[in-house]
Structures are given as structure tokens and as C-alpha cells.
Design a protein around this motif. Sequence first.
Motif, PDB file in Angstrom:
ATOM      1  N   PHE A  82       0.989   8.823   7.037  1.00  0.00           N
ATOM      2  CA  PHE A  82       1.172   7.476   7.554  1.00  0.00           C
ATOM      3  C   PHE A  82       0.306   6.537   6.721  1.00  0.00           C
ATOM      4  O   PHE A  82      -0.863   6.845   6.464  1.00  0.00           O
ATOM      5  CB  PHE A  82       0.715   7.368   9.015  1.00  0.00           C
ATOM      6  N   VAL A  83       0.858   5.405   6.307  1.00  0.00           N
ATOM      7  CA  VAL A  83       0.083   4.374   5.634  1.00  0.00           C
ATOM      8  C   VAL A  83       0.004   3.230   6.638  1.00  0.00           C
ATOM      9  O   VAL A  83       0.983   2.519   6.866  1.00  0.00           O
ATOM     10  CB  VAL A  83       0.741   3.918   4.317  1.00  0.00           C
TER      11      VAL A  83
ATOM     12  N   TRP B 268      -5.495   4.303   5.587  1.00  0.00           N
ATOM     13  CA  TRP B 268      -5.637   2.962   6.121  1.00  0.00           C
ATOM     14  C   TRP B 268      -5.584   1.939   4.995  1.00  0.00           C
ATOM     15  O   TRP B 268      -6.070   2.194   3.889  1.00  0.00           O
ATOM     16  CB  TRP B 268      -6.950   2.831   6.888  1.00  0.00           C
ATOM     17  N   GLU B 269      -5.024   0.797   5.302  1.00  0.00           N
ATOM     18  CA  GLU B 269      -4.905  -0.303   4.350  1.00  0.00           C
ATOM     19  C   GLU B 269      -6.248  -0.658   3.713  1.00  0.00           C
ATOM     20  O   GLU B 269      -6.323  -0.957   2.523  1.00  0.00           O
ATOM     21  CB  GLU B 269      -4.333  -1.510   5.104  1.00  0.00           C
ATOM     22  N   CYS B 270      -7.343  -0.592   4.492  1.00  0.00           N
ATOM     23  CA  CYS B 270      -8.672  -0.967   3.974  1.00  0.00           C
ATOM     24  C   CYS B 270      -9.172   0.003   2.899  1.00  0.00           C
ATOM     25  O   CYS B 270     -10.099  -0.328   2.164  1.00  0.00           O
ATOM     26  CB  CYS B 270      -9.686  -1.089   5.107  1.00  0.00           C
ATOM     27  N   ALA B 271      -8.548   1.170   2.786  1.00  0.00           N
ATOM     28  CA  ALA B 271      -8.915   2.092   1.713  1.00  0.00           C
ATOM     29  C   ALA B 271      -8.365   1.608   0.376  1.00  0.00           C
ATOM     30  O   ALA B 271      -8.862   2.000  -0.678  1.00  0.00           O
ATOM     31  CB  ALA B 271      -8.391   3.491   2.015  1.00  0.00           C
TER      32      ALA B 271
ATOM     33  N   PRO C 110       0.814  -1.217   0.000  1.00  0.00           N
ATOM     34  CA  PRO C 110       0.000   0.000   0.000  1.00  0.00           C
ATOM     35  C   PRO C 110       0.854   1.278   0.000  1.00  0.00           C
ATOM     36  O   PRO C 110       0.549   2.247  -0.702  1.00  0.00           O
ATOM     37  CB  PRO C 110      -0.818  -0.109   1.291  1.00  0.00           C
ATOM     38  N   GLU C 111       1.935   1.251   0.766  1.00  0.00           N
ATOM     39  CA  GLU C 111       2.824   2.422   0.806  1.00  0.00           C
ATOM     40  C   GLU C 111       3.455   2.673  -0.563  1.00  0.00           C
ATOM     41  O   GLU C 111       3.511   3.819  -1.030  1.00  0.00           O
ATOM     42  CB  GLU C 111       3.907   2.197   1.858  1.00  0.00           C
TER      43      GLU C 111
END
Length: 150
Positions: free
Chosen positions: A62-63, A115-118, A24-25
Amino acid sequence: MADVHDIATRSRNMAAIKGSHTKPELLIRKALHAAGFRYRLHAKDLPGKPDLVLPRWQAVIFVHGCFWHQHDCHLFKWPATREDFWRAKIGRNAINDDKAVRALHEAGWRVGVVWECALKGRTRLDFTEAMQRLIAWILSDERAITIRGL
């Protein structure tokens, strides 16, 4: 009591977990760079070592992985084993996140959290839309943004 093999296996598995340069990052970094943004990575001189630091806009990003940062979404589930250990570890992560955000705000930084869920899972957002929201925030004067899944 766990035997030596179990302990060694657990240690290897924990060592394989990445704290930075996650998928994700990397997606966010690539999109921001393509949009013309330049940034520093994992600034050790700032509270919480933000994943991305955009000094020109006085903004940090922040990721967060939903599991590691105790997000209230479908990607977070308490482990069934070693419950006390995980509650303490993940609870500390959440407390440290709050402290870092407060310290960054006090130092004049604007803070974004993606957030990862995004970015993955059944509640993920359209990536282009998520990045447009993040970029609009970077260019704005807003103090904070949180981008999470639906």
C-alpha cells in the motif's frame, strides 16, 4: 448555508483527487519494475485493494497518502473547516486500513506500507535507500514492513 456555487466547486475539487496512480505510487512502481519485479495493480479481489500485488512473493504494498490515512507526521493536519465531516471520513479510512491489513494477514499475504512522508517533504528518506529496504522486505520472509519518513 452553502450556496449552489460553493457546493459545485467543492464537488469538482473532491472529484479531482486521485485515489490511485499517484506520484508516490508511480515512483515505487517504476523502481520495482526496473529492479525486475512484476506485479498486479489495485487488485479488487483483495481486501483494501492493495496498490501493488506481488503474487510470487505473496506480498502486497500500500502506498498511503499521509493526509488520507491519518498518519502522525508533518504532512497530516486536520482541516479547519467541516471538522466533523473530515474526522469521520479520515477516521473511517484508518479503520478500513486496519481491517484490510488484518484480513490480508489472515489470508496469508505479507503487507508492506509505504507512507507518503517517506518519499516527500522534510522527513523524506533517500529514495534509493527506501527502495532497497522495500526490495529486501519483498525477498524476505518478514510478515510486514512500514516505511515512513524520518
